[in-house]
Design a protein around this motif. Structure first.
Motif, short mmCIF file in Angstrom:
data_model
loop_
_atom_site.label_atom_id
_atom_site.label_comp_id
_atom_site.label_asym_id
_atom_site.label_seq_id
_atom_site.Cartn_x
_atom_site.Cartn_y
_atom_site.Cartn_z
N ASN A 126 0.81 -1.22 0.00
CA ASN A 126 0.00 0.00 0.00
C ASN A 126 0.85 1.27 0.00
O ASN A 126 0.47 2.28 0.61
CB ASN A 126 -0.97 0.01 1.20
N ILE A 127 1.99 1.21 -0.67
CA ILE A 127 2.86 2.38 -0.81
C ILE A 127 3.07 2.62 -2.30
O ILE A 127 3.50 1.71 -3.02
CB ILE A 127 4.20 2.17 -0.10
N PHE A 128 2.78 3.84 -2.76
CA PHE A 128 2.84 4.15 -4.18
C PHE A 128 3.90 5.20 -4.50
O PHE A 128 4.06 5.57 -5.65
CB PHE A 128 1.47 4.64 -4.67
N GLN A 129 4.62 5.66 -3.48
CA GLN A 129 5.66 6.65 -3.70
C GLN A 129 6.89 6.26 -2.89
O GLN A 129 6.80 6.06 -1.67
CB GLN A 129 5.18 8.04 -3.30
N VAL A 130 8.03 6.15 -3.56
CA VAL A 130 9.26 5.70 -2.90
C VAL A 130 9.67 6.65 -1.79
O VAL A 130 10.19 6.21 -0.75
CB VAL A 130 10.39 5.56 -3.94
N SER A 131 9.42 7.93 -1.95
CA SER A 131 9.83 8.91 -0.94
C SER A 131 9.08 8.75 0.37
O SER A 131 9.48 9.34 1.39
CB SER A 131 9.63 10.33 -1.48
N ASP A 132 7.99 7.97 0.39
CA ASP A 132 7.24 7.73 1.62
C ASP A 132 7.85 6.61 2.46
O ASP A 132 7.35 6.33 3.56
CB ASP A 132 5.79 7.36 1.30
N VAL A 133 8.94 5.98 1.97
CA VAL A 133 9.51 4.81 2.64
C VAL A 133 10.72 5.23 3.47
O VAL A 133 11.63 5.89 2.98
CB VAL A 133 9.93 3.75 1.60
N GLU A 134 10.71 4.84 4.75
CA GLU A 134 11.88 5.05 5.61
C GLU A 134 12.99 4.10 5.20
O GLU A 134 14.10 4.52 4.92
CB GLU A 134 11.49 4.82 7.07
N PHE A 135 12.67 2.82 5.19
CA PHE A 135 13.58 1.84 4.59
C PHE A 135 12.83 0.59 4.21
O PHE A 135 11.77 0.29 4.76
CB PHE A 135 14.79 1.51 5.49
N ASP A 151 5.41 10.03 9.39
CA ASP A 151 4.23 10.81 9.05
C ASP A 151 3.34 10.14 8.01
O ASP A 151 2.26 10.65 7.68
CB ASP A 151 4.63 12.20 8.55
N LYS A 152 3.76 8.98 7.51
CA LYS A 152 2.97 8.23 6.53
C LYS A 152 2.34 6.97 7.13
O LYS A 152 1.63 6.25 6.44
CB LYS A 152 3.84 7.85 5.33
N GLN A 153 2.62 6.72 8.40
CA GLN A 153 2.07 5.53 9.04
C GLN A 153 0.68 5.82 9.58
O GLN A 153 0.35 6.95 9.96
CB GLN A 153 2.99 5.09 10.18
N SER A 154 -0.13 4.79 9.63
CA SER A 154 -1.49 4.93 10.16
C SER A 154 -1.45 5.13 11.67
O SER A 154 -0.59 4.57 12.37
CB SER A 154 -2.31 3.67 9.84
N LEU A 155 -2.36 5.96 12.17
CA LEU A 155 -2.44 6.18 13.61
C LEU A 155 -2.96 4.93 14.30
O LEU A 155 -3.83 4.22 13.79
CB LEU A 155 -3.38 7.35 13.91
N ALA A 157 -4.11 3.18 18.34
CA ALA A 157 -4.69 3.58 19.62
C ALA A 157 -3.60 4.09 20.56
O ALA A 157 -3.82 5.03 21.34
CB ALA A 157 -5.42 2.40 20.24
N ALA A 158 -2.40 3.49 20.50
CA ALA A 158 -1.30 3.93 21.35
C ALA A 158 -0.87 5.36 21.01
O ALA A 158 -0.54 6.15 21.89
CB ALA A 158 -0.12 2.97 21.22
N ASP A 159 -0.87 5.71 19.71
CA ASP A 159 -0.52 7.06 19.30
C ASP A 159 -1.49 8.09 19.87
O ASP A 159 -1.12 9.22 20.17
CB ASP A 159 -0.50 7.17 17.77
N LEU A 160 -2.76 7.70 20.00
CA LEU A 160 -3.79 8.61 20.50
C LEU A 160 -3.94 8.54 22.02
O LEU A 160 -4.78 9.23 22.59
CB LEU A 160 -5.14 8.27 19.85
N GLY A 161 -3.12 7.70 22.66
CA GLY A 161 -3.19 7.57 24.11
C GLY A 161 -4.41 6.82 24.60
O GLY A 161 -4.85 7.00 25.73
#
Length: 286
Positions: A126-135, A151-155, A157-161
């Protein structure tokens, strides 16, 4: 013995032997294969095909060849578990092909991995742009493991506390119109409860193709007749609605009573129940 019967018996015997050899080689042989496992799988299949149809050679020759091609990968797998260096030699190592959004062209050439292959596997993640990849790492099995940038990863429940309750695996309690007692007992439920839930849905057990109970004790069913609409589970919505009704009743009692002590008690309990409702609402709405 007729030739057709001998071929049938040979094929049956060799397939049975191949079945047990594959099981002894482990589940990894059935999933993503490394180079050695891929080769041995093809050769074993070829041996079975040849010796089940060619009657000029004794079947014992086929069994000997199968045993050799079984014991070699079995020994290689055992040695790979003992030695990291040997595992790297026989199975290969992972290769980083994208780092900080930059494609490692030299690594791609080294692995004979084309840009089209890379883009195809990124799309599968589900990645369509190489620049969105960390590694991204090319595994020895040929699979591509991808970590998107933060910043491209899905949120989550832990991220929202938000603290989510633990979940258990769903238990299949009905299959092909029959109750499965062991999974039902694993959920601390009984056939009477199951019959009651089916009556609420106005469904007979004979019409249920598959029924499962989730970690919250809710029953979901799939019917033989796909045209029939199945009502959604109502346990959690009903519990939430009941709690809200109780809280509203406490507020109403506080407004109606003239006794100050009773009024104060109703108001305090109303606030406590509202706090409990706020806490459980995220869980009961899922």
């Amino acid at each position: 013995m007729p030739n057709w019967l001998e071929i049938a018996l040979r094929a049956f015997a060799l397939v049975v032997v191949l079945f047990f050899m594959t099981k002894w080689l482990g589940k990894k042989q059935l999933s993503q294969l490394n180079i050695f496992e891929y080769i041995s799988g093809i050769v074993l299949g070829g041996i079975v095909a040849i010796h089940s149809s060619v009657l000029d050679t004794p079947i014992i020759y086929g069994l000997i060849a199968m045993f050799i091609w079984f014991i070699i990968p079995f020994f290689v797998e055992w040695l790979s578990l003992k030695s990291k260096a040997f595992r790297n030699f026989s199975q290969g190592k992972s290769t980083v092909v994208i780092q900080n959004g930059k494609i490692m062209e030299d690594k791609l050439k080294q692995e004979r991995y084309s840009t089209d292959d890379l883009l195809e596997n990124l799309r599968r993640n589900n990645i369509f742009q190489v620049s969105d990849v960390e590694f991204a790492i090319l595994e020895p099995s040929g699979a591509l493991s991808v970590l998107p940038k933060s910043d491209k990863q899905s949120l989550t429940a832990a991220d929202l506390g938000i603290k989510m309750p633990p979940r258990r695996e769903p238990q299949t309690v009905i299959m092909d119109g029959r109750v499965l007692l062991e999974p039902l007992a694993n959920t601390s439920l009984n056939p009477t409860w199951l019959e009651t839930e089916l009556e609420k849905m106005n469904i007979s057990i004979e019409n249920v193709f598959l029924g499962q109970v989730d970690s919250d004790g809710q029953l979901t069913v799939d019917l033989y007749d796909d045209k029939l609409a199945v009502p959604s589970p109502t346990q959690k919505p009903m519990l939430l609605a009941t709690m809200k009704k109780c809280q509203a009743d406490l507020e109403l009692f506080a407004l109606e009573t003239r006794n100050e002590q009773s009024k104060d008690m109703y108001e305090k309990n109303s606030k406590k129940l509202q706090t409990a409702i706020d806490l459980v609402t995220p869980y009961l709405k899922n």
